[in-house]
Design a protein around this motif. Structure first.
Motif, PDB file in Angstrom:
ATOM      1  N   UNK A   1     -12.217   2.574  11.452  1.00  0.00           N
ATOM      2  CA  UNK A   1     -12.833   3.683  12.043  1.00  0.00           C
ATOM      3  C   UNK A   1     -12.027   4.135  13.490  1.00  0.00           C
ATOM      4  N   UNK A   2     -11.534   5.122  13.624  1.00  0.00           N
ATOM      5  CA  UNK A   2     -10.858   5.558  14.828  1.00  0.00           C
ATOM      6  C   UNK A   2      -9.492   5.045  15.160  1.00  0.00           C
ATOM      7  N   UNK A   3      -8.924   4.635  14.062  1.00  0.00           N
ATOM      8  CA  UNK A   3      -7.337   4.044  14.098  1.00  0.00           C
ATOM      9  C   UNK A   3      -6.574   5.267  13.889  1.00  0.00           C
ATOM     10  N   UNK A   4      -5.246   5.236  14.412  1.00  0.00           N
ATOM     11  CA  UNK A   4      -4.341   6.128  14.114  1.00  0.00           C
ATOM     12  C   UNK A   4      -3.295   5.381  13.045  1.00  0.00           C
ATOM     13  N   UNK A   5      -3.295   6.013  11.847  1.00  0.00           N
ATOM     14  CA  UNK A   5      -2.297   5.244  10.828  1.00  0.00           C
ATOM     15  C   UNK A   5      -1.060   6.265  10.651  1.00  0.00           C
TER      16      UNK A   5
ATOM     17  N   UNK B   1       3.232  -2.296  13.989  1.00  0.00           N
ATOM     18  CA  UNK B   1       3.755  -2.321  12.609  1.00  0.00           C
ATOM     19  C   UNK B   1       2.337  -3.094  11.827  1.00  0.00           C
ATOM     20  N   UNK B   2       2.020  -2.611  10.960  1.00  0.00           N
ATOM     21  CA  UNK B   2       1.012  -3.248   9.907  1.00  0.00           C
ATOM     22  C   UNK B   2       1.190  -3.272   8.444  1.00  0.00           C
ATOM     23  N   UNK B   3       0.134  -3.525   7.709  1.00  0.00           N
ATOM     24  CA  UNK B   3       0.618  -3.518   6.283  1.00  0.00           C
ATOM     25  C   UNK B   3      -0.758  -2.820   5.583  1.00  0.00           C
ATOM     26  N   UNK B   4      -0.545  -2.376   4.231  1.00  0.00           N
ATOM     27  CA  UNK B   4      -1.480  -1.731   3.570  1.00  0.00           C
ATOM     28  C   UNK B   4      -2.809  -2.635   3.358  1.00  0.00           C
ATOM     29  N   UNK B   5      -2.732  -3.761   3.641  1.00  0.00           N
ATOM     30  CA  UNK B   5      -3.870  -4.886   3.530  1.00  0.00           C
ATOM     31  C   UNK B   5      -4.557  -4.923   4.703  1.00  0.00           C
ATOM     32  N   UNK B   6      -4.402  -3.959   5.665  1.00  0.00           N
ATOM     33  CA  UNK B   6      -4.976  -3.984   6.879  1.00  0.00           C
ATOM     34  C   UNK B   6      -6.449  -3.516   6.635  1.00  0.00           C
ATOM     35  N   UNK B   7      -7.610  -3.933   7.393  1.00  0.00           N
ATOM     36  CA  UNK B   7      -8.676  -3.377   7.233  1.00  0.00           C
ATOM     37  C   UNK B   7      -9.064  -2.366   8.434  1.00  0.00           C
ATOM     38  N   UNK B   8      -9.482  -1.357   7.809  1.00  0.00           N
ATOM     39  CA  UNK B   8      -9.767  -0.064   9.112  1.00  0.00           C
ATOM     40  C   UNK B   8     -11.430  -0.067   9.497  1.00  0.00           C
TER      41      UNK B   8
ATOM     42  N   UNK C   1     -10.363   8.102  10.345  1.00  0.00           N
ATOM     43  CA  UNK C   1      -9.170   7.619  10.824  1.00  0.00           C
ATOM     44  C   UNK C   1      -8.067   9.061  11.015  1.00  0.00           C
ATOM     45  N   UNK C   2      -7.181   8.848  11.897  1.00  0.00           N
ATOM     46  CA  UNK C   2      -5.971   9.804  12.022  1.00  0.00           C
ATOM     47  C   UNK C   2      -4.915   9.322  10.997  1.00  0.00           C
ATOM     48  N   UNK C   3      -4.706  10.164  10.057  1.00  0.00           N
ATOM     49  CA  UNK C   3      -3.515   9.656   9.217  1.00  0.00           C
ATOM     50  C   UNK C   3      -2.460  10.651   9.399  1.00  0.00           C
ATOM     51  N   UNK C   4      -1.075   9.811   9.483  1.00  0.00           N
ATOM     52  CA  UNK C   4       0.205  11.040   9.476  1.00  0.00           C
ATOM     53  C   UNK C   4       1.109  10.364   8.748  1.00  0.00           C
ATOM     54  N   UNK C   5       1.655  11.347   7.950  1.00  0.00           N
ATOM     55  CA  UNK C   5       2.563  10.851   6.843  1.00  0.00           C
ATOM     56  C   UNK C   5       3.824  11.417   7.240  1.00  0.00           C
TER      57      UNK C   5
ATOM     58  N   UNK D   1     -14.734   4.510   4.689  1.00  0.00           N
ATOM     59  CA  UNK D   1     -16.051   3.347   5.067  1.00  0.00           C
ATOM     60  C   UNK D   1     -15.463   2.436   5.658  1.00  0.00           C
ATOM     61  N   UNK D   2     -16.224   2.100   6.954  1.00  0.00           N
ATOM     62  CA  UNK D   2     -15.788   1.035   7.744  1.00  0.00           C
ATOM     63  C   UNK D   2     -15.596  -0.247   7.046  1.00  0.00           C
ATOM     64  N   UNK D   3     -14.577  -1.011   7.319  1.00  0.00           N
ATOM     65  CA  UNK D   3     -14.241  -2.227   6.431  1.00  0.00           C
ATOM     66  C   UNK D   3     -13.273  -2.062   5.476  1.00  0.00           C
ATOM     67  N   UNK D   4     -12.891  -0.736   5.165  1.00  0.00           N
ATOM     68  CA  UNK D   4     -12.239  -0.180   4.074  1.00  0.00           C
ATOM     69  C   UNK D   4     -10.620  -0.793   4.200  1.00  0.00           C
ATOM     70  N   UNK D   5     -10.059  -1.339   3.139  1.00  0.00           N
ATOM     71  CA  UNK D   5      -8.657  -1.634   3.233  1.00  0.00           C
ATOM     72  C   UNK D   5      -7.863  -0.442   3.110  1.00  0.00           C
ATOM     73  N   UNK D   6      -6.817  -0.313   3.944  1.00  0.00           N
ATOM     74  CA  UNK D   6      -5.804   1.004   3.870  1.00  0.00           C
ATOM     75  C   UNK D   6      -5.332   1.190   2.637  1.00  0.00           C
ATOM     76  N   UNK D   7      -4.931   0.036   1.618  1.00  0.00           N
ATOM     77  CA  UNK D   7      -4.452   0.369   0.463  1.00  0.00           C
ATOM     78  C   UNK D   7      -5.485   1.051  -0.431  1.00  0.00           C
ATOM     79  N   UNK D   8      -6.800   0.921  -0.041  1.00  0.00           N
ATOM     80  CA  UNK D   8      -7.658   1.692  -0.965  1.00  0.00           C
ATOM     81  C   UNK D   8      -7.846   2.953  -0.505  1.00  0.00           C
ATOM     82  N   UNK D   9      -7.699   3.277   0.833  1.00  0.00           N
ATOM     83  CA  UNK D   9      -7.837   4.489   1.160  1.00  0.00           C
ATOM     84  C   UNK D   9      -6.576   5.586   0.712  1.00  0.00           C
ATOM     85  N   UNK D  10      -5.534   4.771   0.653  1.00  0.00           N
ATOM     86  CA  UNK D  10      -4.268   5.385   0.198  1.00  0.00           C
ATOM     87  C   UNK D  10      -4.475   5.869  -1.326  1.00  0.00           C
TER      88      UNK D  10
END
Lengths: 287, 76
Positions: B63-67, B54-61, B4-8, B26-35
């Motif tokens: 791969x390929x997303x811009x966060x 707009x989304x939430x930390x509980x979204x499932x990723x 993923x592309x992650x911008x803070x 890992x495909x299917x990972x929750x954003x909260x766990x990635x963080x």
């Protein structure tokens, strides 16, 4: 008002000029506007509006023209905008909207200038430290554009006084600096059914949104209000840099003009985010 | 591995040094766990955007997303 007599006097006072691309146009100077306002015992603003409606451009608005039509400029001179907060964002918004020629400005802030304002607040000067912000803003508008009508309110807006302070506004500009006060302002604007253009800054980053009465607004940006939520955001640790503040104030003014003239917004339920750390600009969907 | 592309944004940028240019998940990972894996405190995050929405930390990723992750910003 004897409109025909005024139109004839404007035509007589008008001179020939040209836009930078040599297109000819009729113009009237600030001094002539003032003279006619006195002669007809009306405000300068009304002379300017009548000039624009009869094809004569007040010279002070020459560089607004072409991007805006004469009719657009006349509509801006008839518009009513409330500016809440006269610090970093508000000082620059006042400057820009006065030069743009927004006809009626309501300037609201109960605060006084202090040393820490000097890095970013256009209205703050060493001489004015300890003085109230609202009169300084009103004086600045008069110095730039005495045609405009100004209502000065040296008070902090709250849920009780807000409806009266902002009644009859076409658009309100949020130039506040705490999250709770922004929520209060949104509630007031919702009740008044007035669009709210809002910006916020932390460090070299800023965000901009327009909240219409039917929108969730700040709940989408800051989350639902919760007890114990901090008043300040990332700016508490990052400060507020002057170039970011003035840029976000400019963006607020661009949006105010769009709403007033086009009756639409590209920022409803969206958040425009500017990051001057890496020069990115993103438009996010909030809903 | 998916990426993923992650911008803070704003005060979260101080954690950017921990993030590799291509953030592997890992495909299917929750954003909260990635963080959490990147040691970015979730309590400092007020606003989450995934692919511009707009989304939430509980979204499932996948791969390929811009966060994009934001703290609250309120200064003026």
């Amino acid at each position: 008002m004897p409109k025909k007599k005024l139109a004839a006097a404007i035509a007589a006072a008008a001179g020939k000029s040209a836009f930078p691309d040599d297109t000819p146009c009729s113009v009237i100077s600030c001094a002539q506007v003032r003279r006619l306002a006195e002669a007809f015992d009306i405000g300068d603003r009304l002379v300017e509006i009548q000039s624009l409606r009869t094809g004569v451009v007040p010279e002070r608005y020459m560089r607004n023209m072409r991007a805006y039509s004469r009719d657009d400029q006349a509509r801006l001179l008839e518009a009513r905008v409330g500016i809440v907060g006269l610090g970093g964002l508000g000082g620059s918004v006042v400057e820009i909207l006065a030069r743009l020629g927004i006809g009626h400005l309501t300037l609201i802030d109960g605060d006084i200038f202090e040393d820490s304002n000097l890095n970013r607040q256009l209205l703050s000067t060493v001489d004015l430290l300890g003085s109230a912000k609202a009169p300084a803003a009103a004086a600045r508008v008069r110095a730039i554009n005495p045609s405009l009508s100004v209502v000065l309110q040296a008070v902090f807006l709250n849920a009780e006084n807000g409806p009266e302070l902002l009644a009859s506004s076409d658009v309100v500009v949020d130039c506040l600096d705490s999250i709770d006060s922004r929520r209060t302002l949104q509630a007031v604007c919702r009740d008044l059914e007035v669009p709210l253009v809002s910006a916020a800054v932390a460090g070299a980053s800023g965000q901009l949104a327009t909240i219409f009465p039917e929108d969730p607004g700040f709940d989408l940006i800051y989350g639902a209000p919760a007890a114990g939520q901090p008043q300040k955001g990332a700016e508490a640790s990052l400060g507020t840099l002057p170039f970011a503040v003035m840029l976000m104030a400019s963006l607020e003014c661009a949006e105010v003009a769009r709403i007033l003239l086009k009756k639409e917004s590209r920022l409803q339920n969206r958040l425009l985010v500017v990051d001057l750390n890496d020069y990115t600009l993103d438009l996010f969907r909030l809903a | 591995m998916a990426q993923i592309q992650l911008k803070l944004f704003a005060s979260l940028q101080k954690y950017a040094a921990r993030i590799p240019p291509r953030c592997e998940i890992t495909a299917g990972a929750r954003l909260r766990d990635v963080i959490a894996r990147l040691q970015i405190p979730a309590e400092n995050i007020r606003l989450v955007f995934v692919d511009g929405r707009r989304s939430s930390l509980d979204t499932t990723l996948q791969g390929g997303e811009r966060v994009g992750l934001f703290p609250p910003v309120g200064g003026g």
